[in-house]
Each structure stands twice: as structure tokens, then as C-alpha cells.
Scaffold this active site. Structure first.
Site, PDB file in Angstrom:
ATOM      1  N   PHE A  83       0.805  -1.226   0.000  1.00  0.00           N
ATOM      2  CA  PHE A  83       0.000   0.000   0.000  1.00  0.00           C
ATOM      3  C   PHE A  83       0.837   1.275   0.000  1.00  0.00           C
ATOM      4  O   PHE A  83       0.324   2.351  -0.290  1.00  0.00           O
ATOM      5  CB  PHE A  83      -0.931   0.020   1.238  1.00  0.00           C
ATOM      6  N   LYS A 120      -1.513  -7.007  -9.496  1.00  0.00           N
ATOM      7  CA  LYS A 120      -2.468  -6.946  -8.388  1.00  0.00           C
ATOM      8  C   LYS A 120      -2.043  -5.811  -7.470  1.00  0.00           C
ATOM      9  O   LYS A 120      -1.086  -5.914  -6.715  1.00  0.00           O
ATOM     10  CB  LYS A 120      -2.503  -8.246  -7.588  1.00  0.00           C
ATOM     11  N   GLU A 122      -4.916  -3.829  -2.035  1.00  0.00           N
ATOM     12  CA  GLU A 122      -6.366  -3.675  -1.869  1.00  0.00           C
ATOM     13  C   GLU A 122      -6.694  -2.379  -1.135  1.00  0.00           C
ATOM     14  O   GLU A 122      -7.843  -1.948  -1.116  1.00  0.00           O
ATOM     15  CB  GLU A 122      -6.956  -4.888  -1.129  1.00  0.00           C
ATOM     16  N   LYS A 123      -5.669  -1.747  -0.542  1.00  0.00           N
ATOM     17  CA  LYS A 123      -5.933  -0.527   0.229  1.00  0.00           C
ATOM     18  C   LYS A 123      -5.929   0.724  -0.634  1.00  0.00           C
ATOM     19  O   LYS A 123      -6.544   1.725  -0.280  1.00  0.00           O
ATOM     20  CB  LYS A 123      -4.914  -0.402   1.357  1.00  0.00           C
ATOM     21  N   SER A 143       5.238  -7.066   3.034  1.00  0.00           N
ATOM     22  CA  SER A 143       5.743  -7.521   4.335  1.00  0.00           C
ATOM     23  C   SER A 143       6.429  -8.886   4.217  1.00  0.00           C
ATOM     24  O   SER A 143       6.256  -9.606   3.223  1.00  0.00           O
ATOM     25  CB  SER A 143       4.570  -7.637   5.302  1.00  0.00           C
ATOM     26  N   CYS A 179       9.636   1.765   3.209  1.00  0.00           N
ATOM     27  CA  CYS A 179      10.522   0.646   3.546  1.00  0.00           C
ATOM     28  C   CYS A 179      11.944   1.139   3.747  1.00  0.00           C
ATOM     29  O   CYS A 179      12.769   0.436   4.285  1.00  0.00           O
ATOM     30  CB  CYS A 179      10.480  -0.395   2.448  1.00  0.00           C
ATOM     31  N   GLU A 231       9.250  -4.484  12.669  1.00  0.00           N
ATOM     32  CA  GLU A 231       9.139  -3.273  11.844  1.00  0.00           C
ATOM     33  C   GLU A 231       7.901  -2.508  12.332  1.00  0.00           C
ATOM     34  O   GLU A 231       6.803  -3.054  12.357  1.00  0.00           O
ATOM     35  CB  GLU A 231       8.962  -3.681  10.379  1.00  0.00           C
TER      36      GLU A 231
HETATM   37  P1  NAD Z   1       1.466  -6.615   2.916  1.00  0.00           P
HETATM   38  O1  NAD Z   1       2.445  -7.737   2.890  1.00  0.00           O
HETATM   39  O2  NAD Z   1       0.425  -6.621   3.958  1.00  0.00           O
HETATM   40  O3  NAD Z   1       0.696  -6.569   1.504  1.00  0.00           O
HETATM   41  C1  NAD Z   1       1.414  -6.611   0.288  1.00  0.00           C
HETATM   42  C2  NAD Z   1       0.614  -7.412  -0.730  1.00  0.00           C
HETATM   43  O4  NAD Z   1       0.548  -8.778  -0.328  1.00  0.00           O
HETATM   44  C3  NAD Z   1      -0.810  -6.918  -0.879  1.00  0.00           C
HETATM   45  O5  NAD Z   1      -1.116  -6.886  -2.249  1.00  0.00           O
HETATM   46  C4  NAD Z   1      -1.634  -7.939  -0.111  1.00  0.00           C
HETATM   47  O6  NAD Z   1      -2.899  -8.142  -0.687  1.00  0.00           O
HETATM   48  C5  NAD Z   1      -0.807  -9.199  -0.176  1.00  0.00           C
HETATM   49  N1  NAD Z   1      -0.839  -9.992   1.071  1.00  0.00           N
HETATM   50  C6  NAD Z   1      -0.807  -9.526   2.338  1.00  0.00           C
HETATM   51  N2  NAD Z   1      -0.753 -10.555   3.208  1.00  0.00           N
HETATM   52  C7  NAD Z   1      -0.753 -11.686   2.485  1.00  0.00           C
HETATM   53  C8  NAD Z   1      -0.665 -13.080   2.822  1.00  0.00           C
HETATM   54  N3  NAD Z   1      -0.583 -13.482   4.080  1.00  0.00           N
HETATM   55  N4  NAD Z   1      -0.697 -13.968   1.808  1.00  0.00           N
HETATM   56  C9  NAD Z   1      -0.740 -13.560   0.535  1.00  0.00           C
HETATM   57  N5  NAD Z   1      -0.809 -12.260   0.168  1.00  0.00           N
HETATM   58  C10 NAD Z   1      -0.798 -11.328   1.121  1.00  0.00           C
HETATM   59  O7  NAD Z   1       2.314  -5.270   2.941  1.00  0.00           O
HETATM   60  P2  NAD Z   1       1.770  -3.789   3.091  1.00  0.00           P
HETATM   61  O8  NAD Z   1       1.308  -3.596   4.494  1.00  0.00           O
HETATM   62  O9  NAD Z   1       0.866  -3.465   1.990  1.00  0.00           O
HETATM   63  O10 NAD Z   1       3.122  -2.960   2.860  1.00  0.00           O
HETATM   64  C11 NAD Z   1       4.022  -2.654   3.887  1.00  0.00           C
HETATM   65  C12 NAD Z   1       5.199  -3.591   3.888  1.00  0.00           C
HETATM   66  O11 NAD Z   1       5.850  -3.544   2.637  1.00  0.00           O
HETATM   67  C13 NAD Z   1       6.255  -3.189   4.898  1.00  0.00           C
HETATM   68  O12 NAD Z   1       6.754  -4.366   5.502  1.00  0.00           O
HETATM   69  C14 NAD Z   1       7.335  -2.530   4.055  1.00  0.00           C
HETATM   70  O13 NAD Z   1       8.630  -2.563   4.604  1.00  0.00           O
HETATM   71  C15 NAD Z   1       7.250  -3.364   2.833  1.00  0.00           C
HETATM   72  N6  NAD Z   1       7.816  -2.660   1.696  1.00  0.00           N
HETATM   73  C16 NAD Z   1       9.024  -3.084   1.245  1.00  0.00           C
HETATM   74  C17 NAD Z   1       9.623  -2.419   0.194  1.00  0.00           C
HETATM   75  C18 NAD Z   1      10.955  -2.864  -0.310  1.00  0.00           C
HETATM   76  O14 NAD Z   1      11.301  -2.481  -1.416  1.00  0.00           O
HETATM   77  N7  NAD Z   1      11.698  -3.644   0.441  1.00  0.00           N
HETATM   78  C19 NAD Z   1       8.979  -1.345  -0.419  1.00  0.00           C
HETATM   79  C20 NAD Z   1       7.718  -0.950   0.060  1.00  0.00           C
HETATM   80  C21 NAD Z   1       7.147  -1.638   1.123  1.00  0.00           C
END
Ligand code: NAD
Length: 549
Positions: free
Chosen positions: A172, A196, A199-200, A249, A304, A433
Site C-alpha cells: 500500500f 495486483k 487492496e488498500k 511484508s 521501507c 518493523e
Molecule cells: P502486505 O504484505 O500486507 O501486503 C502486500 C501485498 O501482499 C498486498 O497486495 C496484499 O494483498 C498481499 N498480502 C498480504 N498478506 C498476504 C498473505 N498473508 N498472503 C498472501 N498475500 C498477502 O504489505 P503492506 O502492508 O501493503 O506494505 C508494507 C510492507 O511492505 C512493509 O513491511 C514494508 O517494509 C514493505 N515494503 C518493502 C519495500 C521494499 O522495497 N523492500 C517497499 C515498500 C514496502
């Protein structure tokens, strides 16, 4: 039912109002070049984090629709991969122009759905735009290699060919930049794509897809599906998808990495972080304090590459006092307000999690220097020049912790800048985090000790040092175990001619996003060995392994 993209009428480039049919509007799938309303019976509200207003409703794309999107991508692949590279590049050339044209609309959509300030949202779009610009030079980036006469009359050359259907799963926090890390590189290499969005905040992805089609991307080359776990699992399992780019994440990223790799797919998985800044006593104080406040609290800490932990070498008190002063002067407000330095966090649940981690830090012995948990209104006495008095710390906090809400945004998920000190490596607030506007302070007696602290942390996204000593900076650069290193630079995210090179628990896979590594990720090598010479007759059949002659 196929409709032109009018879903985000408020923001969209297209004036026809899809939203007339539904209020709030429904986010469409994009399948085979048509923005199509899902037949799903399940929808998720996309919520403005500053107001709790429902901006739109996102479908959980049905399995049938998902299959149709993959099938559209598969069908579009043969002709797209055979489209001249110069034509593919020109689509990107046009796309970057259109993104510039619509950058304000994109930013407004991001602020509405994600909460960050408009200026920060512009940065979100711009950092993605730079990847599109880089993709305009794909012919050079995708070049193969050639060695003539590897054996008598025999030449060998390698080609970098597209994989087929690739997919991207987004977080998101950067609704424009991260989709733009993915599909422009993938499709300019000749692949087709299923995206994809989070969703947020799916709006920016829809708008970018509209622009890509306006730029001339053929139907089916870029498709969009929506949902959460089930859609993600369908992406991991679908035999027609060859590669997955994930950003998010660790829980999701490691699940996707394991599940999709087990199905033989390529995966690049960028995940969570805990980025440290080491501050040496010889650092330029003003510049360093500005950098720490900006990188700790910018985007409400939801980057991140946010600097979420500072390790002060030597006496930390004067640094901490001044840091609190700077943090208190930051304005917490809705991202659309001109004076906002930081906006709300993404959801009520995120706010609860962040507050719980702050509380756990306090309970395990950390000292709270600044408490933003209830802050929602800037106390009138606090100006950018206000003095922080250590003795009166809690009283000053009380000033800041005005119980009133941000005027006009009483329901927003606001957390003010928060600073905890005397943090140790065993604390939950350090191990996890936080992903909020919370800066943790630690102390070390020497640079060696500070580097040890950083290297012990499981994550390895970024680390920065603040110093005026070249020797210290060089030692840091050599010994630090992080993929992206800043020297007097707090958020060292590389531009697209390099790659985003997180390491340790912050990355799984071996080909990073964008840059040369990104092109390698979305292509496979074919090596051709050819012989063109007049062959001598009558030399007989040799069954020995051919060797270079
Ligand atoms: P998230 O993992 O909750 O969601 C990311 C995507 O994965 C979404 O599209 C979601 O629908 C899907 N998803 C979530 N949980 C899932 C599961 N258990 N099984 C399958 N799919 C799932 O992450 P977020 O809260 O949207 O974003 C924040 C996180 O992203 C933080 O940990 C941040 O550090 C990380 N991030 C990393 C980078 C990088 O380049 N390293 C960049 C941006 C964000």
C-alpha cells in the site's frame, strides 16, 4: 460488461462517469484491454485514512476473472514479443509524457487513498516515472552478447528473451512507484503482465493502466486483478505465470517466495526493513537532524527505507534534545492540507499496532521522549523555533498530546512523531518493523559497536552514516551488512540505472528490482552457437565431445 475507465471520475482522465452506476464507485478489473466491473459478490472498502470516507469499493476478483486476465496476457504475448523493441520503447516514451501530464491527478488519488502529503505523493509518482524513463532505453539494456570465432568458423551469441506472462503484487505504501518498478520494465522487455495492486489503494494502478493504454500499449499486455490472499495464491499457482515481483511484508513475501518457487517460478521479493542511521559526534548537526527527522517521520514512517532507528555514538543527549525539538515542530495534518508535514497512517489497525509497539517499548524500559499517540492537533505554543526543555519533557509532551482531533479530520488515523530512547536490541519495538512515525534511539561507545548493532539486525534494506570523516564512512561502507548504504544521505534509494538492492531478510530472490538486474529478472538467456563455413568433406564421424579447434 466492458466500459472505458471512468471509475475514478474525480481523478480520471476520462470524463464519462462509471461511478454513476455505483456510489461509491467500484474499482474495475482490467482484462484484455477492457476495464470491466467484477461479478464478485465480495467487495472491500477503500478508505481515505484522513477522513474514513469510503473512496471506492474493490472487488475480490473471481477465479473466472483471474483466469480470463491470465489468458488475455497469454494471448497477447506472441504478437507483443514480436513487436519491434523500438515500438515498445516508444510506448514508454509516450507513457512518461502522459504521467507527467497527469501527475497532479495521480498525486491527489494517492493522497486520498493512502494519506501521504500531496508533495510526497508527487515524489511517489516521480520515482516511478524515472523507471519508465529508463525503460525507454530498453534496446540497449536488453542487448545480448557475441563472441565471434569461438572455434573455427563458429560464433556464439546470447539473446535476452522475454519470459511470457509475469505478475506483480503490490503493497500500500507507494501506490504509483511500485507498480512502476514492475510493469514498465516487464512489458518493454516483451512480456505481458498481470498486476495486483494493494487492496488498500488501487486507484493509482488503474490510472497508470489507463495512461499505458492511451500511450499505445496493446490490449492484454497489461491486466489488473484485485483481492487479497486468494488472488495472491492463484497468482503463485497459475502454470501460465512465469515470474512474480512482490513488494510488501515478510509474512506475505516469504509465503509467496516459497509457494511460487515450488511451482518453478522466478520470484523477486522485496520485504520489510529496520533501517539504521549511525550518527558520529563529528557529523554536521543541523543537516543530520534535518535528515533524521525527514527520514524518520516522512510519509508517517511508512516507507521501507524510512530511518526508523538512530544509533548515536558517544553522548546522545544533546542530539536527542534537538531531535525532539525538530520533531515537535512537524505538522500533522491531512495530506491534502498545504501545511501538512505528515499525514495519517493507512488504517485504524495500523495505528493500533504502532501504538501497541510504542507501549511495549515503554514497558520494556525504553524512555519516551516524545509521544505522538494522542497527538492530533498542533499545540499553538509549538512553533518551529520552540525550545525543548529536558526537565519539562513530559509537560511539553502534554502540550503536544492535545486530546483534540486534527480540526476537520477528527476520524483520521493520525499519530504524531514519537521518539523512544534507551532502546535495546531485545525489545519488541526494535525487533519488529513499526512502519509508523516512530524513531528509536540507541547508544554506542564506538563506531565498531554501532556497526555490530546494525549487523545483528535481521533486516538489510538500508543503513546510513552521518559523519565528516571519510575514514569512518569508508569503514562503514565496507563493514555494514545492508543492501543500500547512505553516507550523509538518509534514504539512499538508487535511481533506476542502478537497482533496488535490499539484502538479508529484506529480500528474497537473486535478481533485484529495476536497473540491469530488473531486465535480467524479466528475461531469460538463449545462447546460439552457429557454424558458417565450407565444411571439409570426408572427415568421417567423430563421437568425441566437440572441443574448440
Ligand atoms: P502486505 O504484505 O500486507 O501486503 C502486500 C501485498 O501482499 C498486498 O497486495 C496484499 O494483498 C498481499 N498480502 C498480504 N498478506 C498476504 C498473505 N498473508 N498472503 C498472501 N498475500 C498477502 O504489505 P503492506 O502492508 O501493503 O506494505 C508494507 C510492507 O511492505 C512493509 O513491511 C514494508 O517494509 C514493505 N515494503 C518493502 C519495500 C521494499 O522495497 N523492500 C517497499 C515498500 C514496502
Amino acid at each position: 460488461k466492458a466500459v472505458r475507465p471512468q471509475i475514478f471520475a474525480k481523478f480520471s482522465t476520462d470524463a464519462k462517469l462509471y461511478s454513476k452506476q455505483h456510489n461509491p464507485p467500484r474499482v474495475p478489473n482490467l482484462i484484455g484491454g477492457a476495464f470491466i466491473e467484477s461479478r464478485s459478490s465480495e467487495y472491500i472498502d477503500v478508505i481515505n485514512p484522513a477522513t474514513q470516507e469510503v473512496v471506492s469499493q474493490l472487488p475480490l476478483t473471481t477465479n473466472e476473472e483471474f483466469k480470463a486476465a491470465v489468458s488475455a496476457a497469454k494471448q497477447a504475448f506472441p504478437s507483443w514479443r514480436n513487436t519491434p523493441i523500438t515500438t515498445r520503447q516508444r510506448v514508454m516514451l509516450k507513457l512518461q509524457e502522459l504521467i507527467r501530464r497527469d501527475i497532479d491527478k495521480l498525486a491527489m488519488n494517492i493522497t486520498t487513498e493512502q494519506g501521504k502529503t500531496l508533495k510526497d505523493a508527487q515524489g511517489d509518482v516521480f520515482r516511478g516515472l524515472e523507471v519508465v524513463e529508463h525503460a525507454c532505453g530498453m534496446a540497449t539494456l536488453q542487448m545480448g552478447e557475441y563472441v565471434p570465432n569461438v572455434s573455427n568458423g563458429i560464433d556464439t551469441y546470447s539473446l535476452r528473451e522475454p519470459l511470457g506472462v509475469c505478475a506483480g503484487i503490490c503493497p500500500f505504501n507507494f501506490p504509483a512507484m511500485i507498480p512502476l518498478w514492475m510493469f514498465p520494465v516487464a512489458v518493454t522487455c516483451g512480456n505481458t503482465f498481470v498486476l495486483k495492486p494493494s487492496e488498500k489503494d488501487p486507484g493509482a494502478s488503474i490510472m497508470l493502466a489507463e495512461l499505458a493504454m492511451e500511450a499505445g500499449l496493446p490490449d492484454g499486455v497489461l491486466n489488473i486483478v484485485h483481492g487479497t490472499h486468494d488472488t495472491v495464491n492463484a497468482i503463485c499457482d497459475d502454470a501460465n505465470i512465469r515470474a512474480i515481483s512482490f513488494v510488501g511484508s515478510n509474512v506475505a513475501g516469504m509465503h509467496i517466495y516459497a509457494r511460487a518457487s515450488a511451482k518453478g517460478k522466478r520470484v523477486q521479493s522485496n520485504m520489510g526493513a529496520k533501517n539504521h542511521g549511525i550518527v558520529l559526534p563529528d557529523a554536521n548537526m543541523d543537516a543530520t537532524l534535518n535528515a533524521l527527522a525527514a527520514a524518520g517521520f516522512g510519509a508517517a514512517g511508512q516507507r521501507c527505507m524510512a530511518l526508523s532507528t538512530v544509533v548515536f555514538v558517544g553522548d546522545s543527549k544533546s542530539w536527542e534534545d534537538k531531535l525532539v525539538e525538530r520533531a515537535k515542530a512537524l505538522k500533522v495534518n491531512a495530506g491534502t492540507e498545504a501545511d501538512a508535514d505528515l499525514g495519517p497512517v493507512i488504517s485504524k489497525q495500523a495505528k493500533e499496532r504502532i501504538c501497541r509497539l510504542i507501549q511495549s517499548g515503554i514497558e520494556s524500559g525504553a524512555r519516551l521522549l516524545l509521544d505522538g499517540r494522542n497527538i492530533v492537533k498542533q499545540a499553538p505554543s509549538l512553533t518551529r523555533n520552540s525550545k525543548w526543555n529536558q526537565q519539562a519533557g513530559m509537560a511539553a509532551n502534554k502540550d503536544l498530546m492535545d486530546d483534540k482531533q486534527v480540526p476537520g479530520y477528527e476520524h483520521g488515523n493520525f499519530i504524531g512523531p514519537t521518539i523512544l530512547t534507551d532502546v535495546t536490541a531485545d525489545m519488541e519495538c526494535y525487533k519488529e518493523e513499526i512502519f509508523g512515525p516512530v524513531l528509536l534511539c540507541m547508544q554506542a561507545d564506538s563506531l565498531e559497536e554501532a556497526i555490530k548493532i546494525v549487523n545483528k539486525n535481521q533486516y538489510g534494506n538500508g543503513a546510513a552514516i552521518f559523519t565528516s570523516s571519510g575514514a569512518a564512512a569508508r569503514k562503514f561502507q565496507t563493514e555494514i551488512e545492508a543492501g543500500q548504504v547512505g553516507i550523509n544521505v538518509p534514504i539512499p534509494v538508487p535511481l533506476p540505472f542502478f537497482s533496488f538492492t535490499g539484502s538479508k531478510a529484506s529480500f528474497a530472490g537473486d535478481l533485484n528490482f529495476y536497473g540491469k538486474a530488473g531486465v535480467n529478472f524479466y528475461t531469460q538467456i538463449k545462447t546460439v552457437t552457429q557454424q558458417w563455413r565450407d565444411l571439409p568433406g570426408g572427415s568421417g564421424v567423430s563421437l568425441a565431445m566437440p572441443t574448440s579447434q
